[in-house]
Motif scaffolding. Structure first.
Motif, PDB file in Angstrom:
ATOM      1  N   MET A  97     -39.668 -15.776  11.741  1.00 11.76           N
ATOM      2  CA  MET A  97     -39.096 -14.713  12.568  1.00 11.76           C
ATOM      3  C   MET A  97     -38.752 -15.241  13.953  1.00 11.76           C
ATOM      4  O   MET A  97     -38.526 -14.506  14.878  1.00 11.76           O
ATOM      5  CB  MET A  97     -40.071 -13.543  12.688  1.00 11.76           C
ATOM      6  CG  MET A  97     -39.915 -12.493  11.595  1.00 11.76           C
ATOM      7  SD  MET A  97     -38.377 -11.573  11.704  1.00 11.76           S
ATOM      8  CE  MET A  97     -38.657 -10.568  13.157  1.00 11.76           C
ATOM      9  N   PRO A 104     -37.140 -11.358   8.757  1.00 13.54           N
ATOM     10  CA  PRO A 104     -37.560 -12.684   8.289  1.00 13.54           C
ATOM     11  C   PRO A 104     -36.468 -13.354   7.472  1.00 13.54           C
ATOM     12  O   PRO A 104     -35.856 -12.737   6.600  1.00 13.54           O
ATOM     13  CB  PRO A 104     -38.790 -12.375   7.425  1.00 13.54           C
ATOM     14  CG  PRO A 104     -39.306 -11.080   7.946  1.00 13.54           C
ATOM     15  CD  PRO A 104     -38.102 -10.301   8.356  1.00 13.54           C
ATOM     16  N   VAL A 155     -42.884 -10.105   2.022  1.00 10.68           N
ATOM     17  CA  VAL A 155     -41.621 -10.622   2.562  1.00 10.68           C
ATOM     18  C   VAL A 155     -40.704 -11.080   1.430  1.00 10.68           C
ATOM     19  O   VAL A 155     -39.506 -10.770   1.404  1.00 10.68           O
ATOM     20  CB  VAL A 155     -41.891 -11.784   3.546  1.00 10.68           C
ATOM     21  CG1 VAL A 155     -40.602 -12.529   3.874  1.00 10.68           C
ATOM     22  CG2 VAL A 155     -42.518 -11.257   4.834  1.00 10.68           C
TER      23      VAL A 155
END
Length: 299
Positions: A97, A104, A155
């Motif tokens: 990030m 991300p 993520v």
């Protein structure tokens, strides 16, 4: 969390890590703050130095030659440079990030650099380094390990474009940094973009005598740690100033670091929210540190 009254399972001010000296370093509240991981013992004909540490060092040495002989127009950006870690090339790869991304995503590199990274990650020696670091991380700090694994899984599930350096079974760290040396001497610094209470895994590689140099220095703790080639150590790199000592002229040293990076670029609203949440998040994060309930020796 107090950093005073520090304890370590060692008998000397200068600590050493290696295959027979894996131990935690704890703070005044018995939280495991640093993990001295060493390297695995030889088993079933496998030798860590021969099969892992030396091949990884040679691969990084070859990659360093490629990095430092980039065309001039690329060398300004990707070659030897003076950065906050030192005068060597330090290249990070993986999901991050940092750099102002709105979400991300993988760090951007030229095709040539991506080819260098891919070749390194494809080697069995780096897979084993990542796997050993994963095993140690879970043993030293299981709650923090599970936090990393859960967040990285989320993520990846939210964005199929994310490319991991290693499968999750080998590493829960999102980002890897190669310090290409050839004499990696880092300046005192903190990795302020990393998770504040998080750990990063550092593996020293190269051909140098650890009695004469390459020691890890933890400035805030007033500790100097003997750091042999092939050994791994875990530190909260965002809050502890660290560096390493020089090596002799005929020697070479590299390092491979795995960590989790956060964004340093935020909107005003996000900055205010983070300011309000700072103390709460820190207190929650510190609870992830494992408590040590074994014998303690003071420095």
């Amino acid at each position: 969390m107090q950093l005073l009254g520090l304890f370590i399972l060692s008998l000397s001010r200068e600590s050493s890590i290696g295959t027979e000296s894996r131990h935690p370093l704890v703070d005044a509240d018995n939280n495991i703050l640093v993990g001295l991981g060493g390297f695995p013992p030889d088993r079933n004909g496998s030798n860590w130095q021969r099969d892992v540490a030396k091949p990884a060092a040679e691969a990084m040495r070859a990659a360093a030659i490629d990095i430092y002989t980039l065309p001039r127009w690329m060398r300004k950006r990707y070659g030897r440079s003076s950065n906050r870690r030192g005068g060597h090339a330090a290249k990070s790869v993986g999901p991050s990030m940092g750099g102002g991304q709105p979400h991300p995503q993988n760090l951007s590199h030229t095709p040539r650099l991506l080819a260098i990274f891919s070749a390194l990650f494809a080697l069995k020696c780096f897979e084993r380094i990542a796997g050993w670091g994963n095993t140690l991380f879970e043993a030293f700090s299981p709650d923090l390990f599970n936090y990393y694994r859960t967040k990285l899984t989320e993520v990846c599930e939210n964005d199929p474009r994310i490319r991991l350096n290693f499968p999750l079974k080998f590493s829960v760290f999102s980002t890897a940094t190669f310090n290409f040396g050839p004499a990696t001497i880092t300046l005192p610094h903190i990795d302020f973009r990393n998770l504040a209470w998080g750990w990063c895994s550092i593996t020293a590689l190269g051909d140098y005598d650890p009695d004469f140099g390459g020691h890890l220095v933890l400035w805030d703790l007033k500790l100097v740690i003997r750091f042999p080639p092939g050994s791994t150590i875990f530190i909260p790199s965002a809050i502890l100033r660290h560096s390493n000592t020089n090596i002799r002229d005929h020697e070479y040293r590299f390092s491979f670091t795995a960590d989790v990076e956060q964004s340093k670029f935020t909107t005003a609203a996000e900055h205010e929210r983070r300011r309000r949440d700072k103390e709460r998040r820190w207190n929650e994060g510190v609870k992830m540190f494992q408590k040590w309930d074994g014998p303690i020796r003071t420095l």
